[in-house]
Structure formats: C-alpha cells, structure tokens
Design a protein around this motif. Structure first.
Motif, PDB file in Angstrom:
ATOM      1  N   LEU A 165       0.706  -1.337  -0.080  1.00 44.00           N
ATOM      2  CA  LEU A 165      -0.013  -0.163  -0.017  1.00 44.00           C
ATOM      3  C   LEU A 165       0.924   1.285  -0.127  1.00 44.00           C
ATOM      4  O   LEU A 165       0.504   2.228  -0.472  1.00 44.00           O
ATOM      5  CB  LEU A 165      -0.866  -0.047   1.371  1.00 44.00           C
ATOM      6  CG  LEU A 165      -2.143  -0.916   1.147  1.00 44.00           C
ATOM      7  CD1 LEU A 165      -2.904  -0.689   2.464  1.00 44.00           C
ATOM      8  CD2 LEU A 165      -3.053  -0.558  -0.005  1.00 44.00           C
ATOM      9  N   LEU A 166       1.950   1.275   0.877  1.00 43.45           N
ATOM     10  CA  LEU A 166       2.804   2.444   0.883  1.00 43.45           C
ATOM     11  C   LEU A 166       3.346   2.608  -0.548  1.00 43.45           C
ATOM     12  O   LEU A 166       3.665   3.802  -1.050  1.00 43.45           O
ATOM     13  CB  LEU A 166       3.946   2.287   1.805  1.00 43.45           C
ATOM     14  CG  LEU A 166       4.910   3.166   1.974  1.00 43.45           C
ATOM     15  CD1 LEU A 166       4.081   4.694   2.476  1.00 43.45           C
ATOM     16  CD2 LEU A 166       5.917   2.889   3.170  1.00 43.45           C
ATOM     17  N   ASP A 167       3.785   1.535  -1.221  1.00 45.88           N
ATOM     18  CA  ASP A 167       4.561   1.760  -2.558  1.00 45.88           C
ATOM     19  C   ASP A 167       3.739   2.139  -3.382  1.00 45.88           C
ATOM     20  O   ASP A 167       3.883   3.086  -4.482  1.00 45.88           O
ATOM     21  CB  ASP A 167       5.210   0.520  -2.841  1.00 45.88           C
ATOM     22  CG  ASP A 167       6.196  -0.163  -1.958  1.00 45.88           C
ATOM     23  OD1 ASP A 167       6.746   0.603  -1.232  1.00 45.88           O
ATOM     24  OD2 ASP A 167       6.531  -1.317  -2.227  1.00 45.88           O
ATOM     25  N   ILE A 168       2.343   1.669  -3.572  1.00 48.83           N
ATOM     26  CA  ILE A 168       1.351   2.317  -4.630  1.00 48.83           C
ATOM     27  C   ILE A 168       1.043   3.465  -4.119  1.00 48.83           C
ATOM     28  O   ILE A 168       1.082   4.680  -5.062  1.00 48.83           O
ATOM     29  CB  ILE A 168       0.195   1.199  -4.460  1.00 48.83           C
ATOM     30  CG1 ILE A 168       0.689  -0.122  -4.870  1.00 48.83           C
ATOM     31  CG2 ILE A 168      -1.002   1.875  -5.430  1.00 48.83           C
ATOM     32  CD1 ILE A 168      -0.536  -1.084  -4.431  1.00 48.83           C
ATOM     33  N   CYS A 169       0.649   4.135  -2.904  1.00 48.84           N
ATOM     34  CA  CYS A 169       0.325   5.446  -2.499  1.00 48.84           C
ATOM     35  C   CYS A 169       1.373   6.427  -2.855  1.00 48.84           C
ATOM     36  O   CYS A 169       1.363   7.526  -3.371  1.00 48.84           O
ATOM     37  CB  CYS A 169      -0.033   5.536  -1.068  1.00 48.84           C
ATOM     38  SG  CYS A 169      -1.434   4.826  -0.746  1.00 48.84           S
ATOM     39  N   SER A 170       2.658   5.940  -2.649  1.00 43.81           N
ATOM     40  CA  SER A 170       3.704   6.779  -3.202  1.00 43.81           C
ATOM     41  C   SER A 170       4.010   6.897  -4.663  1.00 43.81           C
ATOM     42  O   SER A 170       4.208   8.252  -4.885  1.00 43.81           O
ATOM     43  CB  SER A 170       5.184   6.210  -2.615  1.00 43.81           C
ATOM     44  OG  SER A 170       5.245   6.217  -1.307  1.00 43.81           O
ATOM     45  N   ARG A 171       3.858   5.888  -5.340  1.00 40.29           N
ATOM     46  CA  ARG A 171       3.846   6.008  -6.904  1.00 40.29           C
ATOM     47  C   ARG A 171       2.591   6.783  -7.303  1.00 40.29           C
ATOM     48  O   ARG A 171       3.008   7.384  -8.336  1.00 40.29           O
ATOM     49  CB  ARG A 171       3.574   4.465  -7.489  1.00 40.29           C
ATOM     50  CG  ARG A 171       3.761   4.460  -8.686  1.00 40.29           C
ATOM     51  CD  ARG A 171       4.265   3.172  -9.487  1.00 40.29           C
ATOM     52  NE  ARG A 171       3.799   2.316  -8.621  1.00 40.29           N
ATOM     53  CZ  ARG A 171       2.647   1.076  -8.585  1.00 40.29           C
ATOM     54  NH1 ARG A 171       1.857   1.515  -9.613  1.00 40.29           N
ATOM     55  NH2 ARG A 171       2.337   0.289  -7.844  1.00 40.29           N
ATOM     56  N   LEU A 172       1.487   6.810  -6.719  1.00 41.82           N
ATOM     57  CA  LEU A 172       0.310   7.600  -7.128  1.00 41.82           C
ATOM     58  C   LEU A 172       0.280   9.023  -6.678  1.00 41.82           C
ATOM     59  O   LEU A 172      -0.533   9.714  -6.823  1.00 41.82           O
ATOM     60  CB  LEU A 172      -0.851   6.867  -6.611  1.00 41.82           C
ATOM     61  CG  LEU A 172      -1.279   5.700  -7.500  1.00 41.82           C
ATOM     62  CD1 LEU A 172      -2.729   4.960  -6.648  1.00 41.82           C
ATOM     63  CD2 LEU A 172      -1.367   5.807  -8.990  1.00 41.82           C
ATOM     64  N   LYS A 173       1.330   9.322  -5.638  1.00 43.68           N
ATOM     65  CA  LYS A 173       1.635  10.552  -4.952  1.00 43.68           C
ATOM     66  C   LYS A 173       0.032  10.851  -4.395  1.00 43.68           C
ATOM     67  O   LYS A 173      -0.374  11.948  -4.211  1.00 43.68           O
ATOM     68  CB  LYS A 173       1.969  11.577  -6.176  1.00 43.68           C
ATOM     69  CG  LYS A 173       3.123  11.580  -6.622  1.00 43.68           C
ATOM     70  CD  LYS A 173       3.416  12.739  -7.641  1.00 43.68           C
ATOM     71  CE  LYS A 173       4.735  12.863  -8.251  1.00 43.68           C
ATOM     72  NZ  LYS A 173       5.138  11.465  -8.534  1.00 43.68           N
ATOM     73  N   MET A 174      -0.373   9.843  -3.661  1.00 41.19           N
ATOM     74  CA  MET A 174      -1.590   9.955  -2.698  1.00 41.19           C
ATOM     75  C   MET A 174      -1.378  10.803  -1.537  1.00 41.19           C
ATOM     76  O   MET A 174       0.043  10.678  -0.925  1.00 41.19           O
ATOM     77  CB  MET A 174      -2.265   8.739  -2.296  1.00 41.19           C
ATOM     78  CG  MET A 174      -2.684   8.190  -3.635  1.00 41.19           C
ATOM     79  SD  MET A 174      -3.758   6.414  -3.337  1.00 41.19           S
ATOM     80  CE  MET A 174      -5.119   7.144  -2.500  1.00 41.19           C
ATOM     81  N   SER A 175      -1.989  11.607  -1.019  1.00 47.40           N
ATOM     82  CA  SER A 175      -1.805  12.287   0.472  1.00 47.40           C
ATOM     83  C   SER A 175      -3.205  12.326   1.077  1.00 47.40           C
ATOM     84  O   SER A 175      -4.028  11.616   1.180  1.00 47.40           O
ATOM     85  CB  SER A 175      -1.599  13.819   0.012  1.00 47.40           C
ATOM     86  OG  SER A 175      -2.589  14.467  -0.468  1.00 47.40           O
ATOM     87  N   ARG A 176      -3.111  13.371   2.116  1.00 43.53           N
ATOM     88  CA  ARG A 176      -4.300  13.363   3.042  1.00 43.53           C
ATOM     89  C   ARG A 176      -5.713  13.708   2.700  1.00 43.53           C
ATOM     90  O   ARG A 176      -6.698  13.175   2.974  1.00 43.53           O
ATOM     91  CB  ARG A 176      -3.871  14.433   4.162  1.00 43.53           C
ATOM     92  CG  ARG A 176      -2.870  14.129   4.973  1.00 43.53           C
ATOM     93  CD  ARG A 176      -2.349  15.437   5.889  1.00 43.53           C
ATOM     94  NE  ARG A 176      -3.579  16.027   6.389  1.00 43.53           N
ATOM     95  CZ  ARG A 176      -4.039  15.951   7.726  1.00 43.53           C
ATOM     96  NH1 ARG A 176      -3.343  15.003   8.491  1.00 43.53           N
ATOM     97  NH2 ARG A 176      -4.729  16.502   8.381  1.00 43.53           N
TER      98      ARG A 176
END
Length: 410
Positions: free
Chosen positions: A107-118
């Motif tokens: 999940l962390l890797d995917i969110c980092s790749r998608l530039k997801m935030s709060r």
C-alpha cells in the motif's frame, strides 16, 4: 446511489483482493463506489490472479503474502509449540524476518507511486483481519500524510476462524488505531456486535448493490403468468441451508398436491454434481406434479444471472442464523432492488430490509413450505410491501455513512 460531496477531484484507491474475474459480487463494488464518489480518480488493487476485465490494476497482492502473514500471526500469538515450529520453518526456508503485515508495504509503495496524500482515500470493501493489520501498518509507515483508509467488514470473524487467534491479533493494535482509519460494516447488527464485544469504533449501514442494479422507476416487478417461481440462488453452501432445500421442496409439493394450488417452480442453482443422486440436491429429481424444479448452473455470467433473477417472483433463504444473524446477504439487497418477495430464516440480519411487508420468516422446513404456498396463492398481497422496501433502500443509498468520512483529516 448517493452523489458525492462537492469537493475537488481526489484519488480513490479500491483494494479488493478477491477481484479476479467477472464473477461473484466483488466486481460490482467498483461500480457502486464510482457512483458514491463520481468526482474521484479511481485506481484498483486486485488479487494476484486478476485477469484485467475492469482495466489495468495499479497493483496486485501476491497470494504468498497471506501465507507469510499467517506464519507471522502464529509466531506472535500461537502456543509455545507453534512458535517453535514456525521459527524452525523460517530457519529452513531462509526467512530471516517476516513482513509486519500482509500488504502494508505494498500500500505504501502504491500510494507513493500515485502521489496520494491526506486529501485522498483508500477503501477496502471486503476487509478482513489481514486488511486491518495491513491498514494499521501502512498508516504507521506513512504517518500524518496518510489518506483516509475505510475498511468494510462483512464477516463477524474477519476471516480468522480461530477465536483465540482472532482476539489476540485484534487486541494487539485495536486500542491504538490511527486516526485516519474508519471502520464500517454492512449490517447494523454486526456493527453493534463489534462495538459491544471488542469496543471497535464501527459504523453500520455501508451497503452496496451486488448483482442487480438500482432502477430509477417504481414499477412493480411481478411477472405475468400463473406459475410462481421461487429462486434458490448461488452455489450451495451449508451456512446457506442448502441441505434443507430438498425437504422444503418435498413438503411444499405435498401441500400443493392436497389442495387447489397455483403451480410453483423452484429455480435452483448448482453444479451437475450437486444434482446427482449423491449430491446435496439429488432428491429434487423425484419431485413431480404442481411443484417443479428447474436446475440452473451456478456458473452463470453476470448477464445470465440477472436474466435468471428477473424470472423469479420470490427468493428462498433458509440461512443459518448463527452466521447470518450478523452477516448480511447480497441476495437480500438484490431482491429488494429487483422487487422480489423474500422468504427467510427468522433472526437474519438486515432486519430493516425485511420489515416492509416484503418478506415472511420461518424456522422449520414445514414453516418455509407454508410461507411459500401462502405467497404463491395471493401474490398481490405483497405488491405494496416490495415497493416500500425498494423506496427504503433507495433512501439508504442516498445517505451511505462512507460519504461522511472523506477528507476528515484535511
């Protein structure tokens, strides 16, 4: 479905490990969530065997992760013998350490790749204990930048059938859940159970249509024709009371043989093996007369299933209430949306869907047969009830609790 709030476009990551192919209910949740959040940029994380039928997934969760997660759970929460056995197994397999959750790092890797935030959101619509551990792990790794993570539990065991393991694993982190995590259940009954038994901050009523879409008109779905068709839907399972079907059908046939009754067809889904002499539905082959049995494959495509569903007048649910007293049923939601009458086990969850004059409850096989015959003799008596239930569900879908939790951290 409800319209999303008037906010700017945000990223919505839907994590569904069971999303593999165009069968079952898991794929319908993607469309349902798109309707809840029409302004969202949708991304999907699927299971390892996902065949791409809904488009490209941004990530796949390896099956081996869950086997390793099970080893970790036994190592932390098992007996002394189990812990020693796991340590030896890890030594011989060359594992120096195990991941802290099934897919928190993914999940962390995917969110980092998608530039997801709060301002963004992750929804796990079929969450289990592995999902909860992974969400806690992910939230701790991402810290204050983590998006809202919404988990929707459908089972009172969260997929962990060992009660001691379940409580030990849950208690290891439940007292300190990260603030970005929001917990939901489908039924109000299950939410109350989790709140009272484990003090989990859970909100009930996160419903999503399954196989039948929501129609915008209020026509009554009663078919033309004298034969009353009763659906026994889905592959047979013990918790669905499938073993009771031959007895219920036989008693119904005996009732109808002794009185001037409308013809009744039971539309029963199953495999060729299920309908063989030794199968769970083997006894249905002997039923003749006013009551007939139509055997239907349990491997229908979604379109074929909808067509079959539309052909029935009522749905039979002799479900085991030790399971379905808390757990919801997608068939109930489908039946309400399609305006079908429901004949169900007394004590089933989703009571708010069953109290509009659109259902009859039963306990014994004879009571089920009596309810079927009564419904078949005077179908017009429940026309208003199924319409009221339809209106009730329409209003519920306009106020899903998930829509109130987006961007709470902004």
């Amino acid at each position: 479905m409800t319209q999303g709030s008037n906010q700017n476009v945000f990223k919505l990551l839907i994590v569904e490990r069971s999303l593999i192919s165009n069968r079952g209910h898991h794929h319908t949740q993607i469309g349902a969530l798109k309707s809840v959040f029409p302004q969202a940029e949708i991304h999907i994380v699927a299971g390892e065997g996902y065949d791409g039928f809904l488009g490209e997934a941004v990530g796949l969760i390896p099956d081996k992760n869950f086997k390793l997660s099970r080893l970790r759970a036994k190592r932390l929460h098992g007996s002394l013998r189990q812990r020693l056995r796991i340590n030896l197994k890890m030594l011989f397999a060359g594992h120096k350490q195990l991941a802290t959750s099934a897919y928190g790092q993914e999940l962390l890797d995917i969110c980092s790749r998608l530039k997801m935030s709060r301002k963004d959101m992750i929804i796990i619509p079929t969450a289990d204990l592995d999902s909860l551990e992974s969400a806690v792990d992910f939230s701790g790794r991402m810290g204050g930048a983590a998006p809202t993570v919404a988990l929707r539990f459908l089972s009172a065991t969260m997929g962990e059938n060992n009660p001691r393991f379940f409580e030990s694993r849950l208690n290891s982190f439940v007292a300190d859940l990260p603030p970005n995590m929001k917990l939901f259940t489908e039924t109000e009954e299950m939410a109350e159970f989790f709140s009272s038994s484990y003090r989990l901050p859970v909100t009930g009523g996160f419903f999503m249509p399954c196989s039948v879409g929501f129609a915008d008109d209020d026509h009554h779905a009663r078919r033309d024709g004298g034969t009353f068709r009763v659906g026994v839907l889905g592959a047979p399972r013990s918790e669905k009371g499938s073993h009771r079907i031959p007895s219920i059908v036989r008693i119904t046939a005996e009732r109808c043989a002794g009185e001037d009754s409308n013809p009744i067809d039971f539309v029963v889904q199953g495999s060729a093996k299920d309908f063989s002499p030794s199968g769970v539905y083997g006894g249905l082959a002997d039923v003749t007369g006013t009551v007939r049995v139509e055997a239907v494959s349990d491997r229908l495509s979604p379109d074929e299933f909808k067509k079959m569903f539309e052909s029935v007048d009522a749905v039979l649910l002799p479900y085991d209430v030790s399971v379905y007293g808390l757990q919801g049923s997608g068939v109930i939601q489908d039946a309400v949306l399609a305006k079908k009458f429901l004949i169900h086990s007394d004590g089933m969850a989703m009571k708010s869907f069953l109290g509009h004059g659109n259902a009859l409850s039963a306990v014994t096989d004879r009571e089920f047969a009596d309810a079927i015959v009564a419904a078949a003799q005077e179908p017009s008596q429940w026309a208003n009830g199924v319409s009221l239930a339809w209106h009730y569900y329409r209003e519920r879908l306009k106020t899903l609790p998930i829509s109130n939790h987006h961007n709470l951290q902004k």
